[in-house]
Design an enzyme around this catalytic site. Structure first.
Site, PDB file in Angstrom:
ATOM      1  N   ARG A  48       3.462  17.964  20.543  1.00 48.41           N
ATOM      2  CA  ARG A  48       2.174  17.770  19.862  1.00 48.41           C
ATOM      3  C   ARG A  48       1.513  19.098  19.498  1.00 48.41           C
ATOM      4  NH1 ARG A  48      -3.016  17.075  21.658  1.00 48.41           N
ATOM      5  NH2 ARG A  48      -2.366  16.934  23.843  1.00 48.41           N
ATOM      6  N   TYR A 102      -3.652  11.565  -6.145  1.00 52.19           N
ATOM      7  CA  TYR A 102      -2.862  10.519  -5.501  1.00 52.19           C
ATOM      8  C   TYR A 102      -3.780   9.434  -4.950  1.00 52.19           C
ATOM      9  CZ  TYR A 102      -0.155   8.416  -1.683  1.00 52.19           C
ATOM     10  OH  TYR A 102       0.440   7.551  -0.814  1.00 52.19           O
ATOM     11  N   ASP A 174      -2.658  19.802  -3.734  1.00 50.29           N
ATOM     12  CA  ASP A 174      -1.497  18.977  -3.440  1.00 50.29           C
ATOM     13  C   ASP A 174      -0.388  19.426  -4.384  1.00 50.29           C
ATOM     14  OD1 ASP A 174       0.462  17.011  -3.276  1.00 50.29           O
ATOM     15  OD2 ASP A 174      -0.978  15.388  -2.958  1.00 50.29           O
ATOM     16  N   LYS A 199       8.948  13.799  -0.144  1.00 52.28           N
ATOM     17  CA  LYS A 199       9.424  13.797  -1.520  1.00 52.28           C
ATOM     18  C   LYS A 199      10.519  14.858  -1.729  1.00 52.28           C
ATOM     19  CE  LYS A 199       6.188  10.698  -2.091  1.00 52.28           C
ATOM     20  NZ  LYS A 199       5.354  10.774  -0.907  1.00 52.28           N
TER      21      LYS A 199
END
Length: 389
Positions: A48, A102, A174, A199
């Protein structure tokens, strides 16, 4: 060798790789442990905390690709985006967001910001003037996406970065649609770069991940938020992503070429009304795209003639897959109103110019002749069905 002088394929292949000192293997070893010693060690490792051996190595590769000082890898693109936004925004702050972003980011803004007392504005367009018009005394962040999803609009990266610097505002981008192969926003002055690594970085439609890259100063702040939100990634997925990135430059360049050829083919197709691709010379942002992109990307969108039923068209395709997500080595297409922008209201989609007839096409690495033949076959089949009916 100077890192700045290394070729992109060399960076993809060798930056951030772990050395197999025990068995001398050619690829990075995989360390699956979630528990490490804490005494007499230089680093207290815990998944984490984004500092397992595989996490650290991949973050170094991602930073090198984006020309950043540091980076972190997350469990999804939205985990990266939401963590970055909540790092630099607090109650009473204001953010300016690009209109054409998006759908998931849009949904996050309109459903979450008010809960935390964060104000937000969407621009009317994507020019620098559109952003400047929305700036307020309490504006802390400007958020852009270029090329945008799904209409492939192009925002002036350097112009927005200069505007943000002028007003003492943090700039975020982005960079998913471009990938670091086609665009490196930090070189133009952007502060924080975001990706859905699902992606082009993953590239094979089998990995879900996100990235934040920035200066060490900014990433230290992102880290403090990230360890609270817990959006870390399993080491096996980290290892798979590091492996996938090795071929990213080769894949993306092939996808760029296919997208350019497909855009030209669709422009000539009488059953297609509009094509949106920044590599087309009649694209309104073509000149700008040439100044800030190394390649025009593997994504395009187009609108079918009103006589072609989009749902029927999808069903007649044999090679191109009607499938959610994008940027895999296989070509896929979607209806944005049914997928990426389904959470937006019809009115908000209309403001962005997203019509029901719009199709977003992600080009893979297949031969372009096979892809165009698939589209021709599907259109012909729909027409024959319409005539028969």
């Amino acid at each position: 060798m100077d890192k700045a002088k290394k070729g992109i394929n060399t960076v993809c292949t060798h930056e951030g790789e772990l050395v197999d000192s025990q068995f001398k293997g050619a690829v990075s070893p995989l360390y699956m442990s979630t528990s490490y010693e804490f005494e007499d060690v230089d680093v207290k490792r815990y998944p984490r905390y984004f500092n397992t051996p595989n996490q650290e190595a991949l973050c170094n590769k991602l930073a090198a690709l984006e020309h950043a000082e540091a980076a972190l890898i997350f469990g999804s693109g939205m985990a990266a985006i939401s963590t970055a936004l909540m790092t630099f925004l607090k109650a009473g702050d204001h953010i300016v967001l690009q209109q054409t972003i998006y759908g998931g980011t849009y949904h996050f803004a309109v459903t979450q910001f008010e809960k935390f007392g964060i104000q937000y504005s969407f621009t009317d367009g994507w020019s620098v003037a559109d952003f400047e018009k929305e700036i307020k005394p309490n504006t802390k962040v400007i958020y852009v996406e270029t090329p945008s999803n799904p209409l492939l609009t192009i925002t002036d990266i350097a112009g927005v970065a200069q505007l943000a610097q002028k007003h003492g505002i943090l700039s975020m981008i982005d960079n998913t649609f471009a990938s670091p192969i086609n665009q490196t926003p930090i070189d133009f002055g952007i502060d924080v770069v975001l990706h859905s690594a699902t992606k082009y970085m993953g590239g094979h439609s089998d990995i879900c991940a996100g990235v934040v890259a920035a200066s060490k100063e900014h990433m230290d702040k992102v880290f403090q938020t990230a360890i609270c939100f817990g959006g870390s990634l399993s080491d096996y997925t980290v290892w798979l992503l590091e492996r996938s990135i090795k071929t990213m430059a080769i894949r993306v360049k092939a996808q760029n070429d296919n997208a350019m050829q497909m855009a030209l083919y669709l422009k000539k197709n009488k059953d297609v009304e509009n094509v949106y691709y920044p590599g087309l010379e009649d694209h309104p942002d073509y000149a700008l795209a040439k100044t800030q992109m190394h390649g025009f990307g593997g994504m395009l969108s187009f609108e079918m003639d009103s006589n072609i039923d989009v749902s029927l068209f999808f069903k007649q395709l044999k090679l191109i897959k009607p499938s959610m997500s994008l940027a895999g080595i296989e070509s896929t297409l979607v209806s944005p109103v049914m997928t990426s922008h389904a959470l937006m209201s019809p009115e908000d989609r209309e403001k962005q110019g997203i019509k029901d007839s719009l199709i977003r096409l992600s080009l893979g690495i297949e031969e372009i002749e096979d892809l165009t033949a698939d589209i021709e076959h599907a259109i012909a089949k729909v027409k024959s069905m319409t005539v028969t009916a």
